[in-house]
Design an enzyme around this catalytic site. Structure first.
Site, PDB file in Angstrom:
ATOM      1  N   ASP A 483       0.805  -1.217   0.000  1.00 17.49           N
ATOM      2  CA  ASP A 483       0.000   0.000   0.000  1.00 17.49           C
ATOM      3  C   ASP A 483       0.839   1.267   0.000  1.00 17.49           C
ATOM      4  OD1 ASP A 483      -2.700  -0.570  -0.062  1.00 17.49           O
ATOM      5  OD2 ASP A 483      -2.755  -1.122   2.052  1.00 17.49           O
TER       6      ASP A 483
HETATM    7  C1  GLC Z   1      -0.850   2.533   5.892  1.00 20.94           C
HETATM    8  C2  GLC Z   1      -0.017   1.378   6.411  1.00 20.94           C
HETATM    9  C3  GLC Z   1      -0.164   0.145   5.582  1.00 20.94           C
HETATM   10  C4  GLC Z   1      -1.604  -0.141   5.338  1.00 20.94           C
HETATM   11  C5  GLC Z   1      -2.330   1.084   4.793  1.00 20.94           C
HETATM   12  C6  GLC Z   1      -3.785   0.789   4.649  1.00 20.94           C
HETATM   13  O1  GLC Z   1      -0.329   3.020   4.715  1.00 20.94           O
HETATM   14  O2  GLC Z   1       1.335   1.689   6.475  1.00 20.94           O
HETATM   15  O3  GLC Z   1       0.435  -0.938   6.256  1.00 20.94           O
HETATM   16  O4  GLC Z   1      -1.729  -1.189   4.445  1.00 20.94           O
HETATM   17  O5  GLC Z   1      -2.172   2.164   5.643  1.00 20.94           O
HETATM   18  O6  GLC Z   1      -4.496   1.821   4.113  1.00 20.94           O
HETATM   19  C1  GLC Z   2      -1.611  -3.799   5.411  1.00 20.67           C
HETATM   20  C2  GLC Z   2      -2.843  -3.870   4.551  1.00 20.67           C
HETATM   21  C3  GLC Z   2      -2.625  -4.770   3.363  1.00 20.67           C
HETATM   22  C4  GLC Z   2      -1.376  -4.394   2.647  1.00 20.67           C
HETATM   23  C5  GLC Z   2      -0.180  -4.359   3.574  1.00 20.67           C
HETATM   24  C6  GLC Z   2       1.069  -3.880   2.927  1.00 20.67           C
HETATM   25  O1  GLC Z   2      -1.429  -5.011   6.059  1.00 20.67           O
HETATM   26  O2  GLC Z   2      -3.952  -4.316   5.272  1.00 20.67           O
HETATM   27  O3  GLC Z   2      -3.732  -4.711   2.507  1.00 20.67           O
HETATM   28  O4  GLC Z   2      -1.160  -5.311   1.622  1.00 20.67           O
HETATM   29  O5  GLC Z   2      -0.459  -3.508   4.652  1.00 20.67           O
HETATM   30  O6  GLC Z   2       1.065  -2.533   2.650  1.00 20.67           O
END
Ligand code: GLC
Ligand code: GLC
Length: 807
Positions: A483
């Protein structure tokens, strides 16, 4: 240092030191009423949706951190204490918190008065039971004042924490005998209320927070408790709570029990009221009568325990590695159930107000959960697929209560569509039931847009095929699985969300990770198509797969590992050419699983690099070297301080990909080594460093560049649970549901010499004995007869099959 121990026989983790490094929590509930419970009785309850239907209040960012829950105050001759230590913090003579599967039992003692508090949500009812038994182990009769208290939330948890000018006027309760009903907004548009009830007559009550506590006091010196009284308040506005008080006389050797129940009721529109301003309590009475005695509570509790024993018997291993067994048999499966239920919504790190159910998250959660309750998975797949758009792209999340796509976050995460194929193929492999492909499923929940589910899978693939960049690799969109790799974001504005801002739509940034996914799940879909007789379509898809595979071999290989992506300017991300972020873990796992460049030895080289560059004491770091500065062209990944989260922590979710990838190339020792490094049961001894629960996976463990190296955060709601379950059961133990039967292809390390596995698969029970001589050979026998290949063909007429595997 340990703060408790595993009790595998009871399926419990027993916390014996309440000073845990962080709150160590547990979850209750299965179908609608859910609770979070910490080892000090903190936490909250909600119905289905932690944002829209919060039943009790919890203040994140509180001081102390874990404050507010269901508290029981015992005033024994001036010594006031709680079975869960908080909030009074009175030193206990003994303390135990047994977190089990869907329940907790607190056992504490102070001055020869013993408290046993059993907490759980029954299987079939929308309530939480707290049964408190006090036993006088002294030689004198004790006169004890007991207060129980919960604090109601005004339903919408965001509103509850923000809209005070309204909220402090709307709170309403009704008090009736031994029950306090919370009915805020019930007069107008709500059809639901909550209640707090006790099974025996109390000696006083309170429903107004400020009076109960005293405006200048707190949970650790509530006025009512200090004064051994109740003020019999009826809340009007401000903050409705529910408290019941009891004056108990307990003789030496005697026990007294009070059953507290927090319940949730919905009424039909025309049956909301008994008369003006008096709510219809019929359903509440029913619930209250079902848990009025210790026998009734015990029966419901035993049903819950039995249910879990049954569920877990679907997959059970007994090997010569105790820690592996306890994770596979108990805690990993349990965590999968919790992630299935909660997605990423409510934990001690997720406020329950931000994210609903994630498209990618929930698809992945199914991978570890499917064997437990396949029927529920089918329903879930439908809910998820229903937020997809006709072009194959999809909303990223939906709210569990409304099941509608969340417009605030929208879509544009280009990995999302492919996870649907992962989930559906796993469903078919587990159940053998292809009819799911015909399930009429709408697009964007639009009535009339229903198409068979298989069309959703087609749309998923097609989206990737029609969204490729300059190197013939899939476009990344807002982000892929990571993300925080936001290659079209270019954010300069403080506070702007990296996931939703797109200030620079390059139409160029590509993801090698999505390429790996496309190859893996494209082949999977082609297999499904062949199995249902669509061979031409399968062949076409394999052509598309081949083209992405070729592009990845050509442009996605960096010499020693797979490149991560191409940015908006077509520069490589995750290459030795970069200053920081030279190697990322994700494509190493996925492209190796997809066998891209297998004949060129890519997988092996990539995994050697992972070991050499990314592996630390607690697993595999997500990237290296960490970004030292903010890179506007990379986004959130470079916003985190070094060693945290996506900037170089062990992001546990992707570690099982490396485990599985290692089994794909036959490196069993390394597969297990990676498994072991962040397996919570192995980290129990260093809980003072690791900090989060030793029975549960966390999202991240701070990496070598972080100040707090080894410290985990964000426990419970992480894709790690499901993927690790998948890696342990399907890659290491190698018990793999497949289209035509159960495949058994173990990749055990030398240290596991024996494993006996029972696996119930499509109604047949397989008793599998694996003897691992690490000979490099494979022999499967059934009734002393050698079987060709690794798949036991499915035969529905059998009930039990004994299989021997010699390695
Ligand atoms: C933030 C977190 C990430 C997560 C995302 C969800 O960027 O660092 O881990 O997946 O939020 O929106
Ligand atoms: C968080 C989110 C997941 C994403 C991950 C890596 O765990 O829930 O959807 O893939 O972060 O950013």
């Amino acid at each position: 240092m340990k703060y408790g121990h595993f009790d595998d026989k009871e399926y419990e983790y027993v916390i014996t030191n309440y000073n845990t490094p962080l709150p160590w929590i547990n979850y209750y509930g299965q179908d609608g009423f859910f609770s979070l419970m910490s080892n000090t009785c903190g936490g909250y309850m909600f119905y289905k949706d932690a944002k829209l239907r919060r039943i009790t209040r919890f203040r994140y960012n509180n001081v102390p951190r874990d404050y507010g829950g269901r508290y029981y105050y015992i005033n024994d001759n001036g010594t006031i204490w709680n079975p869960g230590f908080l909030p009074m913090k009175t030193k206990l003579d003994s303390y135990k918190c047994r977190h089990g599967l869907g329940y907790s039992i607190f056992e504490s003692e102070k001055n020869n008065l013993k408290a046993e508090l059993l907490c759980f949500v029954p299987l079939k009812d929308l309530c939480e039971i707290n049964q408190l038994t006090l036993t006088n182990n002294s030689k004198e009769t004790k006169k004890v004042t007991l207060h129980g208290v919960i604090e109601f939330c005004l339903w919408n948890a965001v509103d509850d924490q923000t809209n005070f000018q309204r909220n402090w006027n709307i709170g309403e309760v009704e008090i009736d005998d031994t029950t306090i009903y919370h009915k805020t907004e019930y007069r107008e548009r709500r059809n639901h209320y909550a209640f707090y009830h006790t099974n025996i007559k109390h000696d006083g009550y309170d429903s107004d927070l400020d009076t109960f506590i005293g405006l200048y006091n707190s949970w650790c010196d509530p006025s009512a408790v200090l004064n051994k009284t109740s003020y019999n308040t009826k809340a009007s506005g401000w903050a409705p709570i529910a408290s019941h008080m009891f004056n108990l006389e307990i003789k030496p050797g005697e026990s007294k029990t009070v059953i507290f129940q927090t319940g949730y009721v919905e009424n039909d529109e025309d049956k909301k009221f008994e008369k003006l301003h008096v709510i219809n309590k019929e359903k509440a009475y029913e619930l209250q009568n079902k848990y009025a005695t210790k026998e009734q509570v015990l029966k419901a509790f035993n049903e819950l325990k039995t249910k879990w024993v049954d569920l877990l018997s679907t997959l059970n291993v007994k090997s010569d590695n105790e820690k592996f067994d306890r994770m596979v048999n108990i805690w990993n499966q349990y965590q999968c159930m919790v992630t299935f239920n909660m997605s990423r919504s409510a934990s001690y790190y997720e406020s329950g107000t931000g994210r609903g159910m994630g498209f990618r998250d929930s698809c992945q959660d199914l991978l570890g959960f499917l064997h437990l309750i396949p029927e529920k998975s089918r329903e879930r797949i439908k809910d998820i697929a229903s937020i997809q758009f006709e072009d194959g792209s999809t909303y990223h999340q939906y709210q569990p209560l409304t099941k509608r796509g969340n417009a605030d976050i929208g879509g544009g995460f280009n990995d999302d569509p492919l996870w649907l194929i992962a989930a559906v193929s796993q469903y078919i492999k587990e159940t053998g039931d292809y009819t799911i492909l015909n399930d009429p499923t709408p697009f964007n929940n639009k009535e009339g847009s229903e198409k068979p589910l298989i069309d959703h899978l087609r749309a998923s693939l097609n989206y990737i095929i029609t969204h490729k960049g300059p190197h013939g690799l899939p476009l990344i969109g807002r982000a892929d699985w990571n993300d925080c790799l936001n290659l079209n974001c270019f954010s300069k504005t403080p506070g702007e969300s990296f996931q939703t801002a797109s200030n620079f739509e390059s139409g160029k940034a590509e993801s090698v990770f999505i390429a790996g996914m496309f190859v893996l799940y494209g082949k999977e879909f082609a297999t499904i198509l062949k199995n249902i007789g669509n061979t031409d379509e399968a062949a076409n898809i394999l052509k598309e797969v081949k083209s992405v595979e070729d592009a990845t071999v050509k442009y996605g290989w960096d010499g020693e590992w797979f490149v991560r992506a191409y940015d908006a300017f077509e520069h490589k991300v995750g290459s030795h050419e970069c200053e920081d972020g030279q190697i990322f873990v994700e494509p190493q796992g996925f492209c190796t699983m997809a066998r891209i460049g297998e004949d060129l030895g890519y997988g092996k080289k990539a995994l050697d690099s992972v070991e050499k560059i990314l592996t630390n004491d607690y697993g595999v770091e997500i990237l290296h070297p960490c970004y030292k500065e903010y890179h506007i062209e990379l986004g959130e990944v470079s916003s985190y301080p070094m060693g945290y989260k996506e900037n170089g922590s062990v992001f546990c979710h992707n570690n099982p990909w490396i485990v599985i990838a290692n089994t794909v190339i036959g490196n069993n020792e390394r597969a297990f080594d990676v498994y072991r490094r962040n397996c919570p049961a192995y980290l129990e001894e260093v809980s003072e460093i690791h900090k989060t629960e030793p029975y549960i996976y966390s999202q991240t463990i701070a990496g070598r560049d972080a100040k707090n190296y080894g410290e985990a955060k964000n426990s419970w709601l992480t894709g790690t649970a499901s993927w690790t379950m998948y890696a342990a059961s399907q890659a290491i133990l190698g018990i793999k549901p497949d289209y035509d039967g159960l495949m058994i292809d173990p990749h055990l390390p030398k240290e596991i010499k024996h494993a006996k596995v029972t696996r119930v698969f499509r109604g047949v029970k397989y008793n599998i004995t694996i003897t691992n001589n690490a000979s490099g050979k494979y022999l499967m026998t059934i009734d002393n007869k050698a079987i060709d290949g690794k798949v036991i063909p499915y035969n529905k007429d059998l009930t039990e099959v004994d299989v021997n595997i010699a390695l």
